[in-house]
Design a protein around this motif. Structure first.
Motif, PDB file in Angstrom:
ATOM      1  N   SER A  54       0.843  -1.194   0.000  1.00 49.18           N
ATOM      2  CA  SER A  54       0.000   0.000   0.000  1.00 49.18           C
ATOM      3  C   SER A  54       0.875   1.239   0.000  1.00 49.18           C
ATOM      4  N   LYS A  55       0.256   2.386  -0.273  1.00 52.86           N
ATOM      5  CA  LYS A  55       1.015   3.643  -0.222  1.00 52.86           C
ATOM      6  C   LYS A  55       1.407   3.981   1.218  1.00 52.86           C
ATOM      7  N   GLY A  56       0.563   3.609   2.177  1.00 57.23           N
ATOM      8  CA  GLY A  56       0.920   3.842   3.569  1.00 57.23           C
ATOM      9  C   GLY A  56       2.162   3.068   3.968  1.00 57.23           C
ATOM     10  N   GLU A  57       2.265   1.844   3.523  1.00 53.33           N
ATOM     11  CA  GLU A  57       3.450   1.042   3.820  1.00 53.33           C
ATOM     12  C   GLU A  57       4.689   1.645   3.164  1.00 53.33           C
ATOM     13  N   ALA A  58       4.517   2.168   1.965  1.00 50.03           N
ATOM     14  CA  ALA A  58       5.651   2.795   1.270  1.00 50.03           C
ATOM     15  C   ALA A  58       6.135   4.027   2.024  1.00 50.03           C
ATOM     16  N   ILE A  59       5.213   4.830   2.547  1.00 49.71           N
ATOM     17  CA  ILE A  59       5.596   6.020   3.310  1.00 49.71           C
ATOM     18  C   ILE A  59       6.290   5.615   4.603  1.00 49.71           C
ATOM     19  N   ALA A  60       5.713   4.665   5.316  1.00 49.66           N
ATOM     20  CA  ALA A  60       6.277   4.231   6.599  1.00 49.66           C
ATOM     21  C   ALA A  60       7.651   3.600   6.426  1.00 49.66           C
ATOM     22  N   ALA A  61       7.931   3.093   5.245  1.00 43.06           N
ATOM     23  CA  ALA A  61       9.227   2.457   5.002  1.00 43.06           C
ATOM     24  C   ALA A  61      10.388   3.420   5.205  1.00 43.06           C
ATOM     25  N   ARG A  62      10.153   4.734   5.018  1.00 41.76           N
ATOM     26  CA  ARG A  62      11.222   5.687   5.255  1.00 41.76           C
ATOM     27  C   ARG A  62      11.679   5.637   6.704  1.00 41.76           C
ATOM     28  N   GLN A  63      10.709   5.526   7.627  1.00 34.10           N
ATOM     29  CA  GLN A  63      11.075   5.456   9.038  1.00 34.10           C
ATOM     30  C   GLN A  63      11.760   4.141   9.360  1.00 34.10           C
ATOM     31  N   VAL A  64      11.252   3.056   8.802  1.00 33.96           N
ATOM     32  CA  VAL A  64      11.872   1.744   9.026  1.00 33.96           C
ATOM     33  C   VAL A  64      13.316   1.756   8.555  1.00 33.96           C
ATOM     34  N   ASP A  65      13.535   2.226   7.338  1.00 39.44           N
ATOM     35  CA  ASP A  65      14.879   2.217   6.763  1.00 39.44           C
ATOM     36  C   ASP A  65      15.813   3.161   7.507  1.00 39.44           C
ATOM     37  N   ARG A  66      15.289   4.307   7.928  1.00 41.46           N
ATOM     38  CA  ARG A  66      16.122   5.283   8.622  1.00 41.46           C
ATOM     39  C   ARG A  66      16.600   4.740   9.965  1.00 41.46           C
ATOM     40  N   ILE A  67      15.690   4.190  10.747  1.00 40.52           N
ATOM     41  CA  ILE A  67      16.071   3.694  12.067  1.00 40.52           C
ATOM     42  C   ILE A  67      16.943   2.445  11.941  1.00 40.52           C
ATOM     43  N   ALA A  68      16.666   1.611  10.940  1.00 40.44           N
ATOM     44  CA  ALA A  68      17.524   0.449  10.703  1.00 40.44           C
ATOM     45  C   ALA A  68      18.946   0.895  10.367  1.00 40.44           C
ATOM     46  N   ALA A  69      19.072   1.977   9.594  1.00 35.67           N
ATOM     47  CA  ALA A  69      20.404   2.498   9.260  1.00 35.67           C
ATOM     48  C   ALA A  69      21.110   3.028  10.499  1.00 35.67           C
ATOM     49  N   ILE A  70      20.356   3.689  11.384  1.00 37.04           N
ATOM     50  CA  ILE A  70      20.947   4.181  12.625  1.00 37.04           C
ATOM     51  C   ILE A  70      21.403   3.015  13.494  1.00 37.04           C
ATOM     52  N   ALA A  71      20.572   1.978  13.582  1.00 40.75           N
ATOM     53  CA  ALA A  71      20.948   0.799  14.369  1.00 40.75           C
ATOM     54  C   ALA A  71      22.196   0.138  13.809  1.00 40.75           C
ATOM     55  N   ASP A  72      22.273   0.017  12.493  1.00 38.61           N
ATOM     56  CA  ASP A  72      23.472  -0.557  11.878  1.00 38.61           C
ATOM     57  C   ASP A  72      24.685   0.341  12.114  1.00 38.61           C
ATOM     58  N   GLY A  73      24.455   1.665  12.074  1.00 35.01           N
ATOM     59  CA  GLY A  73      25.541   2.592  12.372  1.00 35.01           C
ATOM     60  C   GLY A  73      26.024   2.455  13.801  1.00 35.01           C
ATOM     61  N   LEU A  74      25.087   2.220  14.723  1.00 34.13           N
ATOM     62  CA  LEU A  74      25.462   2.022  16.126  1.00 34.13           C
ATOM     63  C   LEU A  74      26.359   0.799  16.278  1.00 34.13           C
ATOM     64  N   ARG A  75      26.037  -0.275  15.578  1.00 36.61           N
ATOM     65  CA  ARG A  75      26.851  -1.489  15.642  1.00 36.61           C
ATOM     66  C   ARG A  75      28.282  -1.246  15.168  1.00 36.61           C
ATOM     67  N   SER A  76      28.466  -0.295  14.268  1.00 30.40           N
ATOM     68  CA  SER A  76      29.788  -0.069  13.679  1.00 30.40           C
ATOM     69  C   SER A  76      30.613   0.979  14.421  1.00 30.40           C
ATOM     70  N   ARG A  77      30.038   1.614  15.435  1.00 30.75           N
ATOM     71  CA  ARG A  77      30.771   2.631  16.174  1.00 30.75           C
ATOM     72  C   ARG A  77      31.870   1.987  17.028  1.00 30.75           C
ATOM     73  N   PRO A  78      32.959   2.740  17.321  1.00 25.62           N
ATOM     74  CA  PRO A  78      34.039   2.182  18.145  1.00 25.62           C
ATOM     75  C   PRO A  78      33.531   1.666  19.483  1.00 25.62           C
ATOM     76  N   ALA A  79      34.037   0.514  19.898  1.00 29.05           N
ATOM     77  CA  ALA A  79      33.546  -0.148  21.104  1.00 29.05           C
ATOM     78  C   ALA A  79      33.764   0.685  22.358  1.00 29.05           C
ATOM     79  N   GLU A  80      34.786   1.554  22.362  1.00 24.72           N
ATOM     80  CA  GLU A  80      35.093   2.322  23.575  1.00 24.72           C
ATOM     81  C   GLU A  80      34.173   3.533  23.767  1.00 24.72           C
ATOM     82  N   GLU A  81      33.388   3.878  22.779  1.00 19.42           N
ATOM     83  CA  GLU A  81      32.484   5.013  22.917  1.00 19.42           C
ATOM     84  C   GLU A  81      31.368   4.709  23.912  1.00 19.42           C
ATOM     85  N   PRO A  82      31.029   5.650  24.788  1.00 17.58           N
ATOM     86  CA  PRO A  82      29.830   5.474  25.611  1.00 17.58           C
ATOM     87  C   PRO A  82      28.598   5.308  24.724  1.00 17.58           C
TER      88      PRO A  82
END
Length: 204
Positions: A54-82
């Motif tokens: 649906s078009k609603g699912e397509a719109i909501a996908a921006r939020q899904v993809d954005r937060i997934a990218a942030i989560a993946d970015g968090l995994r790649s941050r240096p381990a010593e960072e708070p």
């Protein structure tokens, strides 16, 4: 070859989702058909249906993809960072990419802002966004668990605080008078979080 195919699929998904957002902001949710979204993204109607129901699912996908990218970015941050330093760095890298009128030096575009406000009042879309919220909150909690080694309450609580912060900042961005850039609001919210939400000084 598989890598190129996956990259192409991601690019098509992003193009369709952004087309859905842009058209909805410009025309209103009820005035956008999935055929319009497909045409805006330069793909066939069949291709749209391969990605979204649906078009609603397509719109909501921006939020899904954005937060997934942030989560993946968090995994790649240096381990010593708070943890919250790492979350801020991951968020700053991913959250504002491609957002019209949201640079650090200027307030949001008023027409875009008005369209976003209107889009948020659509009941069908609110349901899709609620589903997306639940999906990405679980994904983010897993990223926190992977980084910290914690289980149970802690990763889920961090994910809930993070997602609530994003939602609250978005609401403030839509209602602030005078308008404020979204990244400035995010910085302020993260500063408050990392200092433990100190009680504001009384106004004099």
């Amino acid at each position: 070859m598989d890598g190129l195919r996956e990259k192409k699929k991601r690019e098509t998904r992003i193009a369709l989702s952004w087309a859905a957002v842009r058209l909805t902001v410009e025309r209103g949710y009820q005035n956008v058909r999935i055929e319009d979204i497909a045409a805006e993204a330069g793909v066939s109607l069949r291709t749209f249906r391969n990605y979204f129901a649906s078009k609603g699912e397509a719109i909501a996908a921006r939020q899904v993809d954005r937060i997934a990218a942030i989560a993946d970015g968090l995994r790649s941050r240096p381990a010593e960072e708070p943890l919250w330093v790492a979350i801020r760095a991951a968020l700053e890298k991913h959250y504002l990419l491609g957002q019209p009128g949201q640079g650090t030096a200027q307030p949001p575009d008023e027409r875009w802002l008005a369209g976003v406000r209107l889009m948020g009042t659509e009941p069908a879309l609110r349901g899709e966004l609620a589903k997306a919220h639940a999906q990405v909150q679980e994904y983010f909690a897993q990223a926190v668990a992977d980084r910290t080694g914690a289980t149970g309450l802690y990763p889920r609580l961090v994910a809930a605080v993070f997602s609530s912060t994003i939602a609250t900042v978005s609401e403030e961005w839509q209602s602030a008078d005078p308008p404020r850039p979204l990244d400035a609001l995010l910085d302020e919210a993260l500063d408050l979080l990392t200092t433990g939400l100190p009680e504001p000084h009384p106004r004099t």
